[in-house]
Design an enzyme around this catalytic site. Structure first.
Site, PDB file in Angstrom:
ATOM      1  N   LYS A 197      51.884  16.950 -51.668  1.00 22.63           N
ATOM      2  CA  LYS A 197      52.708  17.961 -52.322  1.00 22.63           C
ATOM      3  C   LYS A 197      52.074  19.340 -52.161  1.00 22.63           C
ATOM      4  O   LYS A 197      52.725  20.293 -51.768  1.00 22.63           O
ATOM      5  CB  LYS A 197      52.863  17.585 -53.801  1.00 22.63           C
ATOM      6  CG  LYS A 197      53.684  18.559 -54.598  1.00 22.63           C
ATOM      7  CD  LYS A 197      53.885  18.077 -56.022  1.00 22.63           C
ATOM      8  CE  LYS A 197      54.415  19.233 -56.861  1.00 22.63           C
ATOM      9  NZ  LYS A 197      54.659  18.854 -58.244  1.00 22.63           N
ATOM     10  N   GLY A 255      54.204  14.737 -58.497  1.00 25.36           N
ATOM     11  CA  GLY A 255      53.686  13.831 -57.476  1.00 25.36           C
ATOM     12  C   GLY A 255      54.020  12.372 -57.755  1.00 25.36           C
ATOM     13  O   GLY A 255      54.502  11.638 -56.885  1.00 25.36           O
ATOM     14  N   ARG A 256      53.797  11.925 -58.987  1.00 25.26           N
ATOM     15  CA  ARG A 256      54.007  10.505 -59.310  1.00 25.26           C
ATOM     16  C   ARG A 256      55.472  10.147 -59.483  1.00 25.26           C
ATOM     17  O   ARG A 256      55.806   8.998 -59.741  1.00 25.26           O
ATOM     18  CB  ARG A 256      53.194  10.128 -60.551  1.00 25.26           C
ATOM     19  CG  ARG A 256      53.407  11.020 -61.755  1.00 25.26           C
ATOM     20  CD  ARG A 256      52.318  10.824 -62.803  1.00 25.26           C
ATOM     21  NE  ARG A 256      52.431  11.750 -63.924  1.00 25.26           N
ATOM     22  CZ  ARG A 256      51.913  12.978 -63.943  1.00 25.26           C
ATOM     23  NH1 ARG A 256      51.255  13.430 -62.898  1.00 25.26           N
ATOM     24  NH2 ARG A 256      52.044  13.760 -65.002  1.00 25.26           N
ATOM     25  N   GLU A 341      48.701   8.835 -65.962  1.00 15.21           N
ATOM     26  CA  GLU A 341      48.595  10.256 -65.625  1.00 15.21           C
ATOM     27  C   GLU A 341      49.626  11.052 -66.430  1.00 15.21           C
ATOM     28  O   GLU A 341      49.416  12.229 -66.717  1.00 15.21           O
ATOM     29  CB  GLU A 341      48.797  10.474 -64.113  1.00 15.21           C
ATOM     30  CG  GLU A 341      48.268  11.807 -63.605  1.00 15.21           C
ATOM     31  CD  GLU A 341      48.131  11.878 -62.091  1.00 15.21           C
ATOM     32  OE1 GLU A 341      47.040  11.620 -61.559  1.00 15.21           O
ATOM     33  OE2 GLU A 341      49.134  12.201 -61.419  1.00 15.21           O
ATOM     34  N   HIS A 372      45.044 -17.464 -62.872  1.00 11.93           N
ATOM     35  CA  HIS A 372      43.779 -18.111 -62.497  1.00 11.93           C
ATOM     36  C   HIS A 372      42.627 -17.115 -62.547  1.00 11.93           C
ATOM     37  O   HIS A 372      41.578 -17.345 -61.939  1.00 11.93           O
ATOM     38  CB  HIS A 372      43.927 -18.725 -61.101  1.00 11.93           C
ATOM     39  CG  HIS A 372      45.013 -19.764 -61.072  1.00 11.93           C
ATOM     40  ND1 HIS A 372      44.795 -21.080 -61.382  1.00 11.93           N
ATOM     41  CD2 HIS A 372      46.352 -19.640 -60.857  1.00 11.93           C
ATOM     42  CE1 HIS A 372      45.938 -21.740 -61.314  1.00 11.93           C
ATOM     43  NE2 HIS A 372      46.906 -20.873 -61.003  1.00 11.93           N
ATOM     44  N   LYS A 501      37.480  17.074 -59.738  1.00 13.98           N
ATOM     45  CA  LYS A 501      37.669  17.677 -58.407  1.00 13.98           C
ATOM     46  C   LYS A 501      36.739  18.866 -58.238  1.00 13.98           C
ATOM     47  O   LYS A 501      36.095  19.040 -57.198  1.00 13.98           O
ATOM     48  CB  LYS A 501      39.117  18.154 -58.231  1.00 13.98           C
ATOM     49  CG  LYS A 501      40.137  17.053 -58.054  1.00 13.98           C
ATOM     50  CD  LYS A 501      41.513  17.667 -57.781  1.00 13.98           C
ATOM     51  CE  LYS A 501      42.616  16.642 -57.874  1.00 13.98           C
ATOM     52  NZ  LYS A 501      43.957  17.211 -57.802  1.00 13.98           N
TER      53      LYS A 501
END
Ligand code: F6P
Length: 533
Positions: A197, A255-256, A341, A372, A501
């Site tokens: 993006k 973005g998501r 987020e 399992h 970041k």
């Protein structure tokens, strides 16, 4: 008393009753389930009764869910820490929709971009767009987070519909990821899509450069085998990608939430534009349902209210997403980003501290594999984990219908076992039949007790088609929206990812030995020293 307090008080009065006793009420399964198109969400195996449902719906109403829903769909800037509208729904709104932001129509560009994507995908699939070595055989999508998780999840989910070039995904900045994907591919017949993006994300930019170098050794005009998906046209140009190969979108797509537009290009190439349109139609159908169904019959609203009940009222801090559908193996990871987020925040819209817990920890794996692995804790651990099961009525493999039956039996068995449990008396009877007696019988029986009363929901759908996948994703998007509104936070920013970041950028020269680690804490200094060897 506030709605929250009423819910807390009522919860205290019913917390210990057996879930199974709620089924004494006639038609509980019908009264505590919702349908949308051919999908059904059963939430009857929870401790929600008619009074709880009414209180939860009241909470949604006083929180302004209906008003905020209208604001979102009409393009108001509800993401107010970034000053942006939230309009991923416009990407799937269909040919007739009219939507404006700041008075300007947004649908013309959405439709034009979708048409360009479809032309590009068709030309690529038909071999009209080629690489230096002929028809494109492999497409690599390089992106991360929302520019990866959606398309990778959907590409796996829709494997039966793949009839285009093979599609691969590279996300991690760990060179192992790109190296493993490039190994075995022919650079002369590979197309790279750089999906970001912002077109600044360091992982994506670094992997794109690695892929370009890999191709440059063999291909004269690498630009002809690159495409880009971004909101930042000037940055894609700086990478030398021809504007005809750039598919843009606007900053009102988070973005998501971006799989519905150009970020879905790799998926469209894999399944074709017609199937991609069916996927959009599924999302659109869920939008219509969300916009029009009254709250008690509204699947995203009720799924959100079940979430609020479990997380904020019952204080269960995680929820497990358990698709009994191997092709939804990446759905839990996708939902982790979508939910955590979006609703993993500590401050309310006005900057004050949140009055309740924020959204839950979301995790999961497909069944039956998870059975399992971690179901032991879900059944007998000290913490209650609300489980969200999913299962199709049928699988795509008609010749393996007996396996689907086994899958479905396991899915239903798990929710039944979680609710019913097994009492000490039952466990004792079982062990006595095996010949145990006295203190040893008692000791062994206690290990075989299941407390039960553990809540779950089950989402059932006919078959995992592009349409159904679109419905499921839109269902969860709107669930996150409703929960966010009730919690009073902004579901559409993600400031929590920024600090890491920034620090990573500052650590790079320290790890390279160009700068001193002196200003860092003792732990970080020691780790730097170890990694520098
Ligand atoms: O770091 C988080 C994030 O900003 C996500 O919200 C986003 O989906 C991802 O990074 C990738 O961002 P971009 O598409 O700009 O490369």
């Amino acid at each position: 008393m506030s709605k929250w307090q009423s819910l807390q008080a009522y919860h205290a009065s019913v917390a210990t009753r057996p879930l199974i006793s709620l089924f004494d009420e006639t038609d509980r399964a019908a009264d505590f389930s919702v349908s949308a198109d051919q999908m059904m969400l059963d939430y009857s195996k929870t401790n929600i009764d008619s009074k709880t449902k009414d209180l939860l719906i009241e909470l949604a109403k006083v929180s302004g869910v209906a008003e905020k829903r209208a604001a979102m769909f009409s393009g108001e800037k509800i993401n107010d820490t970034e000053g942006r509208a939230v309009l991923h729904t416009a990407l799937r709104a269909g040919p007739e929709a009219v939507i404006a932001v700041d008075g300007a129509d947004v649908m013309r560009e959405v439709r034009e971009t979708l048409a360009r994507m479809a032309d590009f995908a068709r030309d690529l699939r038909a071999g009209r767009i080629t690489g230096q070595g002929g028809a494109i055989t492999d497409v690599i999508n390089i992106g991360i987070g929302g520019s990866d998780l959606g398309p990778v999840m959907a590409t796996l989910a829709l494997a039966p519909y793949h009839d285009g070039p093979r599609v691969h995904y590279v996300s991690n900045v760990d060179g192992a990821h790109v190296a493993d994907v490039l190994k075995g591919l022919n650079p002369e017949t590979t197309l790279v899509i750089v999906a970001s993006k912002t077109f600044t994300t360091i992982e994506t930019m670094t992997n794109a450069e690695t892929a370009r170098r890999w191709m440059a050794g063999k291909v004269r005009n690498t630009g002809a085998q690159f495409a880009a998906v971004s909101t930042a046209a000037e940055k894609t140009a700086a990478m030398g990608i021809d504007p005809s190969r750039v598919f843009g979108f606007e900053d009102w797509v988070g973005g998501r939430y971006s799989i519905w537009g150009p970020i879905g290009l790799a998926l469209m190439i894999a399944i074709g534009p017609e199937r991609f349109e069916e996927f959009l139609a599924g999302g659109r159908a869920m939008d219509q349902h969300f916009l029009t169904a009254e709250f008690a019959q509204n699947m995203p609203v009720m799924l959100a209210l079940v979430g609020i009940w479990h997380n904020q009222i019952c204080d269960y801090s995680t929820r497990a997403v358990l698709p009994y559908d191997q092709r939804l193996s990446r759905l839990p990871a996708y939902l982790q980003q979508l939910e955590m987020e979006s609703n993993g925040k500590s401050v309310a819209m006005d900057g004050s501290a949140l009055a309740t817990q924020a959204g839950p920890v979301v995790w999961g794996e497909p069944g039956t594999n998870g059975q399992h692995a971690f179901y032991q804790l879900i059944h007998q651990g000290t913490r209650v984990v609300p489980c969200e099961f999913m299962i199709a009525r049928s699988g795509h493999e008609a010749d393996l219908a007996h396996q689907h039956l086994l899958l479905a039996s396991n899915c239903l068995a798990q929710s039944e076992a979680l609710m019913r449990g097994r009492s000490l008396a039952e466990a004792t009877a079982i062990m006595a039949k095996k010949g145990l007696t006295g203190a040893e019988l008692d000791r062994q029986a206690r290990h075989r007790v299941f407390a039960g009363n553990r809540p779950s929901t089950t989402l059932v759908y006919p078959l995992l088609t592009p349409f159904v996948l679109g419905q499921i994703i839109a269902l969860y998007e709107h669930r996150v929206f409703v929960e966010g509104v009730i919690l009073g936070l902004n579901s559409y920013d993600q400031w929590g990812v920024e600090l890491g970041k920034e620090l990573a950028l500052a650590l790079q020269p320290i790890l390279e030995g160009k700068e001193s680690a002196a200003g860092k804490d003792g732990s970080t200094q020691a780790l730097v020293a170890y990694l520098r060897g």
